[in-house]
Write a protein that holds these residues in place. Structure first.
Motif, mmCIF file in Angstrom:
data_model
loop_
_atom_site.group_PDB
_atom_site.id
_atom_site.type_symbol
_atom_site.label_atom_id
_atom_site.label_comp_id
_atom_site.label_asym_id
_atom_site.label_seq_id
_atom_site.Cartn_x
_atom_site.Cartn_y
_atom_site.Cartn_z
ATOM 1 N N ASP A 1 -97.206 -35.989 -2.487
ATOM 2 C CA ASP A 1 -97.133 -34.658 -3.097
ATOM 3 C C ASP A 1 -95.715 -34.109 -3.020
ATOM 4 N N ASP A 2 -95.404 -33.219 -3.939
ATOM 5 C CA ASP A 2 -94.091 -32.598 -3.987
ATOM 6 C C ASP A 2 -93.956 -31.539 -2.886
ATOM 7 N N ILE A 3 -92.738 -31.335 -2.411
ATOM 8 C CA ILE A 3 -92.475 -30.335 -1.377
ATOM 9 C C ILE A 3 -92.934 -28.947 -1.835
ATOM 10 N N ASN A 4 -92.770 -28.671 -3.128
ATOM 11 C CA ASN A 4 -93.212 -27.367 -3.634
ATOM 12 C C ASN A 4 -94.712 -27.167 -3.439
ATOM 13 N N HIS A 5 -95.483 -28.246 -3.544
ATOM 14 C CA HIS A 5 -96.932 -28.139 -3.320
ATOM 15 C C HIS A 5 -97.213 -27.793 -1.859
ATOM 16 N N ALA A 6 -96.431 -28.363 -0.954
ATOM 17 C CA ALA A 6 -96.588 -28.048 0.472
ATOM 18 C C ALA A 6 -96.301 -26.565 0.718
ATOM 19 N N VAL B 1 -100.509 -31.170 8.002
ATOM 20 C CA VAL B 1 -100.622 -32.580 8.355
ATOM 21 C C VAL B 1 -100.456 -33.388 7.065
ATOM 22 N N VAL B 2 -99.616 -34.414 7.124
ATOM 23 C CA VAL B 2 -99.384 -35.272 5.959
ATOM 24 C C VAL B 2 -100.250 -36.524 6.115
ATOM 25 N N VAL B 3 -101.027 -36.844 5.066
ATOM 26 C CA VAL B 3 -101.913 -38.002 5.117
ATOM 27 C C VAL B 3 -101.587 -38.958 3.978
ATOM 28 N N ASP B 4 -101.997 -40.216 4.154
ATOM 29 C CA ASP B 4 -101.825 -41.199 3.080
ATOM 30 C C ASP B 4 -103.083 -41.252 2.226
ATOM 31 N N SER B 5 -103.158 -42.236 1.335
ATOM 32 C CA SER B 5 -104.277 -42.314 0.388
ATOM 33 C C SER B 5 -105.612 -42.573 1.077
ATOM 34 N N THR B 6 -105.589 -43.079 2.319
ATOM 35 C CA THR B 6 -106.827 -43.340 3.057
ATOM 36 C C THR B 6 -107.221 -42.166 3.954
ATOM 37 N N GLY B 7 -106.373 -41.133 4.000
ATOM 38 C CA GLY B 7 -106.651 -39.992 4.859
ATOM 39 C C GLY B 7 -106.092 -40.118 6.254
ATOM 40 N N SER B 8 -105.351 -41.198 6.512
ATOM 41 C CA SER B 8 -104.754 -41.393 7.838
ATOM 42 C C SER B 8 -103.521 -40.515 8.003
ATOM 43 N N VAL B 9 -103.310 -40.030 9.216
ATOM 44 C CA VAL B 9 -102.169 -39.170 9.503
ATOM 45 C C VAL B 9 -100.876 -39.989 9.503
ATOM 46 N N MET C 1 -96.053 -34.859 9.787
ATOM 47 C CA MET C 1 -96.255 -33.407 9.902
ATOM 48 C C MET C 1 -95.072 -32.749 9.201
ATOM 49 N N ILE C 2 -95.360 -31.682 8.463
ATOM 50 C CA ILE C 2 -94.277 -30.936 7.823
ATOM 51 C C ILE C 2 -94.452 -29.463 8.144
ATOM 52 N N THR C 3 -93.356 -28.823 8.535
ATOM 53 C CA THR C 3 -93.382 -27.417 8.912
ATOM 54 C C THR C 3 -92.451 -26.619 8.008
ATOM 55 N N ARG C 4 -92.554 -25.295 8.095
ATOM 56 C CA ARG C 4 -91.631 -24.447 7.334
ATOM 57 C C ARG C 4 -90.190 -24.746 7.721
ATOM 58 N N THR C 5 -89.958 -24.991 9.007
ATOM 59 C CA THR C 5 -88.603 -25.303 9.467
ATOM 60 C C THR C 5 -88.103 -26.600 8.854
ATOM 61 N N ASP C 6 -88.970 -27.616 8.769
ATOM 62 C CA ASP C 6 -88.586 -28.882 8.140
ATOM 63 C C ASP C 6 -88.123 -28.639 6.702
ATOM 64 N N ILE C 7 -88.867 -27.808 5.985
ATOM 65 C CA ILE C 7 -88.543 -27.539 4.583
ATOM 66 C C ILE C 7 -87.225 -26.792 4.464
ATOM 67 N N VAL D 1 -108.937 -29.163 8.421
ATOM 68 C CA VAL D 1 -107.478 -29.190 8.437
ATOM 69 C C VAL D 1 -106.939 -29.144 7.008
ATOM 70 N N ILE D 2 -105.964 -28.284 6.780
ATOM 71 C CA ILE D 2 -105.280 -28.250 5.486
ATOM 72 C C ILE D 2 -104.250 -29.379 5.492
ATOM 73 N N THR D 3 -104.399 -30.303 4.577
ATOM 74 C CA THR D 3 -103.503 -31.464 4.539
ATOM 75 C C THR D 3 -102.746 -31.519 3.221
ATOM 76 N N VAL D 4 -101.708 -32.336 3.211
ATOM 77 C CA VAL D 4 -100.940 -32.606 1.999
ATOM 78 C C VAL D 4 -100.737 -34.118 1.928
ATOM 79 N N ARG D 5 -100.788 -34.677 0.724
ATOM 80 C CA ARG D 5 -100.593 -36.124 0.555
ATOM 81 C C ARG D 5 -99.117 -36.467 0.674
ATOM 82 N N GLU D 6 -98.826 -37.648 1.173
ATOM 83 C CA GLU D 6 -97.439 -38.058 1.361
ATOM 84 C C GLU D 6 -96.665 -38.140 0.051
#
Length: 295
Positions: A251-256, A269-277, A280-286, A244-249
């Protein structure tokens, strides 16, 4: 108008002031500028004083005081976008051309503005008139530009484009735009059950979690494939995508956005420092976030 040869630091502070003033429409504190560009507040105040001496900044003292750009500042900064370099993309694919500066021209032209890109790289090999190119976000300004190449000048290292789209993406962590505590599923969930869930909740994809660990993601497209293969007895495990391609909570929106473009996907999928879900962020959210439509 007199020519102003601003230093990189002066330009960075003035860009930040203009951007904050346009967003908030009030006097801006030096602390806000310092936080935006990650500089010491004392240094920012000193730079503002130099800009004030040039007639580019006005100020008001007191608890409700702060700074604002002058009309002269807008003239000086018109079209300037600094804090490169960024890679150029052609038809969605990154190419070996680095943009080191941008000057935007005729931005108010109803037929579309133009931009001059100063670049490093073999422009003869990679770019020609008529190509559709994209760049950004610029590391500081968060500006993204798309356009069609008008002219290529290898001798000066410049590319002229007609702008088809230009947006400024706010510098903010992904969780400001993401959906929190998303619905998840398990690998053993029947495809038919998941299809019903997505339909009821009107969502197009969910993370797959097993024993608290993210193991995949499954989307409406995967369900369509299962239906096409007549696998109504299948489970999520058979059609989920992994890794799964993830992004850290944090991280900047530009990185997403960069990750979505790089992997040609519409959600992360957005995860925290432990890798827990955690989201979720989508193109529409942005898009909603940029438009100021988020909840």
């Amino acid at each position: 108008m007199a020519q102003y040869r601003l230093t990189m630091s002066q330009r960075e502070v003035l860009e930040a002031l203009i951007r904050l003033y346009e967003q908030k429409r009030r006097l801006i504190k030096s602390k806000e500028i310092a936080e935006l560009i990650n500089r010491d507040e004392g240094t920012v105040r000193n730079i503002i004083l130099s800009l004030k001496s040039l007639g580019l900044v006005e100020s008001k003292t007191g608890p409700s005081g702060g700074y604002m750009p002058t009309l002269k500042a807008y003239e000086v900064m018109k079209g300037a976008v600094t804090q490169m370099p960024v890679k150029l993309r052609k038809d969605g694919e990154e190419i070996d051309i680095t943009v080191v500066g941008i000057e935007v021209l005729d931005i108010l032209n109803p037929e579309g503005g133009r931009a001059i890109l100063r670049v490093h790289g073999d422009v003869r090999r990679f770019v020609r008139p008529g190509d559709h190119v994209e760049l950004g976000p610029a590391p500081f300004a968060g500006v993204r530009i798309e356009g069609d190449v008008i002219h290529v000048d290898p001798a000066s290292g410049q590319i002229s484009i007609k702008i088809t789209r230009m947006i400024s993406v706010p510098k903010a962590p992904v969780m400001e735009a993401a959906s929190r505590n998303p619905i998840t599923t398990t690998p053993d969930t029947p495809i038919t059950e998941l299809a019903k869930l997505l339909s009821e909740k009107r969502i197009r994809g969910v993370p797959v979690v097993e024993n608290g660990r993210l193991v995949g993601i499954i989307t409406q497209t995967d369900l369509t494939r299962a239906l096409a293969e007549e696998r109504v007895d299948a489970s999520v495990r058979d059609f989920m995508s992994t890794p799964v391609i993830t992004v850290r909570e944090t991280d900047d929106i530009n990185h997403a956005i960069e990750l979505m473009n790089k992997h040609d996907i519409g959600r992360l999928v957005v995860v925290d420092s432990t890798g827990s879900v955690v989201g979720m962020i989508t193109r529409t959210d942005i898009l909603k976030f940029i438009a100021g439509l988020q909840r």
